[in-house]
Design an enzyme around this catalytic site. Structure first.
Site, PDB file in Angstrom:
ATOM      1  N   SER A 108      73.565  42.078  63.813  1.00  0.00           N
ATOM      2  CA  SER A 108      73.042  41.441  65.006  1.00  0.00           C
ATOM      3  C   SER A 108      71.597  41.000  64.862  1.00  0.00           C
ATOM      4  O   SER A 108      71.302  40.054  64.153  1.00  0.00           O
ATOM      5  CB  SER A 108      73.229  42.401  66.187  1.00  0.00           C
ATOM      6  OG  SER A 108      73.332  41.687  67.381  1.00  0.00           O
ATOM      7  N   ASP A 145      67.255  31.124  55.444  1.00  0.00           N
ATOM      8  CA  ASP A 145      67.420  29.679  55.639  1.00  0.00           C
ATOM      9  C   ASP A 145      66.146  28.910  55.287  1.00  0.00           C
ATOM     10  O   ASP A 145      66.204  27.778  54.789  1.00  0.00           O
ATOM     11  CB  ASP A 145      67.804  29.379  57.085  1.00  0.00           C
ATOM     12  CG  ASP A 145      69.278  29.632  57.359  1.00  0.00           C
ATOM     13  OD1 ASP A 145      69.953  30.212  56.486  1.00  0.00           O
ATOM     14  OD2 ASP A 145      69.759  29.259  58.452  1.00  0.00           O
ATOM     15  N   LYS A 167      77.856  40.191  62.903  1.00  0.00           N
ATOM     16  CA  LYS A 167      77.918  40.189  64.363  1.00  0.00           C
ATOM     17  C   LYS A 167      76.981  39.106  64.881  1.00  0.00           C
ATOM     18  O   LYS A 167      75.768  39.259  64.860  1.00  0.00           O
ATOM     19  CB  LYS A 167      77.537  41.559  64.907  1.00  0.00           C
ATOM     20  CG  LYS A 167      77.879  41.758  66.376  1.00  0.00           C
ATOM     21  CD  LYS A 167      76.699  41.470  67.254  1.00  0.00           C
ATOM     22  CE  LYS A 167      77.003  41.796  68.706  1.00  0.00           C
ATOM     23  NZ  LYS A 167      75.872  41.488  69.598  1.00  0.00           N
TER      24      LYS A 167
END
Length: 535
Positions: free
Chosen positions: A304, A315, A329
């Protein structure tokens, strides 16, 4: 303020209390505001009596026996939630209170840690300056009674103990303590007890720092900034950030920490759902560590909010992600308080990494299959071998720097490090499971309290203390009462047990920071991170 909550682990579902807005005309509720300041203007309107309400009314007025309607309502809500995703849950009032405390960053109690050893509650740590410290409690004291409630015997469990010693700030806890064979009455005035989310923050060498973050609570960002500022003053130019087994928490805390690593107005994460418009969360300010080398450690229990942070850094090619594929999640929950003091935590959106990855793993097979998926990774070798670590149907993406990453089932590490395949023997595992190991270290400390005095810090202690000389022989004799013979334990296994003894002992003086400073000297992921940072 209303906060998006993205905590989710295979074992627990927890979140903080929110401020309920004024109840408006005929059962309509004005929504809350998100932690980011975005208004949530959902309005609930009761247009008609539902079949569920009709059924409850008929049962209330016509059923042959008396019935607890609140219980029926709770069960009905729980059953409805079970038909949704695995992270939408119903919390009765009692569970809600406990859930709120877990991520508040503090609770009200007496300020001790305890361990139940052979049906007796032993105090294993007293928070310095806390209520119990002021009242004179010591490590090694045994709590016999709390407010006339007996705490001995097999019927007492940790949940009951915690409920008895916790209570409203300012209220007295009347304890009976066993110390050196004598029973002492001690009254402790309960207070506000902090529960830090950072368990270790220290310099590994002159330039490399280590931070271990356990969860994202209400105080995490403040704790992180205090730790980072202190480490920078000590010379930090590269950082190992450990998110292993961090099951998540508040999304806004993860976003704020990500902002400290990323420059400009870079996108950190965005959320979107059928009934929730796309909302972007971007960097807002200069960060405290935008340029130094960064390694982030993750594993299959990182979930999460941990995945939001790791995904954003991956990224933007800001950090090297090391370890194993994270839990997967990627759902955002919003809490809704109900009129009886219970609450629903409802999934309202998915979150996406800056390049559009949804890391949510499938849950169409039901909650049990979903939660057991981590165990499947053990069975199929995904936690041991890099080739099987990728999601078979994961979508391929390119980072801003052109590297290949994947979506659809967790964050894949840039550098895979499998689980240690040199498992403990049956005898050693038994000692860990039945508590004999912790019991031994605890009593060893009580019998040798001054053994840690000569060491000024964990680094010196790690270099000079030799558990093989002082603890192993005593340990082998100790476990004979459990009819366990350790004479045939292989050398590598003996070394691992000795290191854990050393680390557990360090915890009594330097808390979790001392534990990690000892364990990290031989931790495979930490050693791999050091090599990556040195490139």
């Amino acid at each position: 303020m209303k906060r998006k909550f993205v905590q989710g682990t295979p074992s627990r579902e927890v979140w903080l209390p929110l401020l309920l807005s004024a109840v408006m005309i005929l059962g309509m509720y004005i929504g809350y505001r998100f932690a980011t300041g975005q208004p949530n203007k959902k309005i609930f309107k009761k247009d008609r009596v539902t079949a569920l309400q009709e059924a409850l009314d008929i049962i209330r007025t016509r059923y042959v026996d008396s019935v607890q309607i609140d219980t029926l309502e709770g069960n009905a809500i729980r059953e409805m939630m079970s038909e949704l995703d695995p992270h939408s849950v119903y919390l009765p009032p009692a569970e809600l209170k406990e859930a709120n405390e877990d991520l508040s960053g503090n609770f009200e109690g007496i300020g001790v840690e305890f361990n139940q050893i052979r049906d007796t509650v032993n105090i294993t740590y007293v928070i310095e300056g806390g209520p119990s410290d002021k009242a004179g409690l010591l490590i090694g004291d045994q709590i016999i009674k709390v407010d006339s409630n007996n705490l001995t015997g097999k019927s007492i469990n940790s949940f009951k103990i915690r409920n008895l010693i916790r209570g409203e700030r300012g209220s007295p806890a009347k304890l009976e303590i066993m110390r050196s064979g004598k029973v002492l009455p001690i009254t402790v005035i309960r207070g506000n007890i902090p529960t830090p989310s950072i368990s270790a923050a220290y310099m590994m060498d002159k330039t490399t720092a280590f931070i271990k973050l356990d969860r994202f609570t209400n105080t995490t960002y403040r704790e992180f900034m205090e730790a980072a500022e202190g480490l920078k003053k000590q010379g930090m130019t590269q950082l190992i950030f450990d998110l292993r087994s961090n099951g998540g928490g508040y999304m806004d805390q993860a976003i704020q920490i990500a902002d400290e690593f990323l420059s400009g107005d870079k996108l950190i994460v965005y959320t979107q759902g059928v009934n929730s418009p796309k909302t972007e969360y971007r960097c807002k300010r200069p960060g405290i560590f935008e340029n130094g080398k960064l390694a982030v450690l993750v594993d299959e229990l990182s979930a999460s909010a941990s995945e939001i942070l790791a995904g954003a850094l991956q990224d933007w090619d800001r950090a090297t992600i090391i370890g194993r594929r994270t839990f997967g999640k990627g759902l955002v929950q919003e809490p809704f308080l109900l009129s009886d003091g219970s609450a629903m935590r409802l999934t309202i959106a998915r979150y996406y990494t800056p390049i559009g990855r949804s890391i949510q793993k499938p849950y169409t097979g039901g909650k049990k299959v979903y939660m057991d998926e981590v165990w499947e990774r053990y069975a199929t070798g995904q936690l041991y071998y890099a080739d099987s670590n990728k999601v078979s149907n994961g979508k391929v993406y390119k980072t801003h720097g052109g590297r290949t990453v994947y979506g659809g089932g967790g964050i894949m590490p840039d550098v895979f490090v499998g689980l240690d395949t040199s498992n403990y023997s049956r005898e050693i595992n038994m000692l860990f499971l039945n508590g004999s190991f912790n019991d031994f270290v605890f009593h060893y400390y009580l019998d040798n309290k001054k053994i840690l005095d000569p060491y000024p810090n964990p680094q010196v202690y790690t270099q000079q203390f030799d558990p093989a000389q002082s603890m192993w022989i005593q340990f082998t004799n100790w476990v004979k009462k459990d009819t366990i013979n350790l004479s045939g334990v292989p050398a590598f296994e003996k070394a691992k047990v000795e290191q854990r003894m050393e680390a557990q002992l360090a915890r009594f003086k330097w808390r979790d920071s001392g534990f990690y400073q000892v364990m990290n000297t031989k931790d495979t992921l930490v050693l791999t991170a050091l090599k990556e940072l040195a490139k």
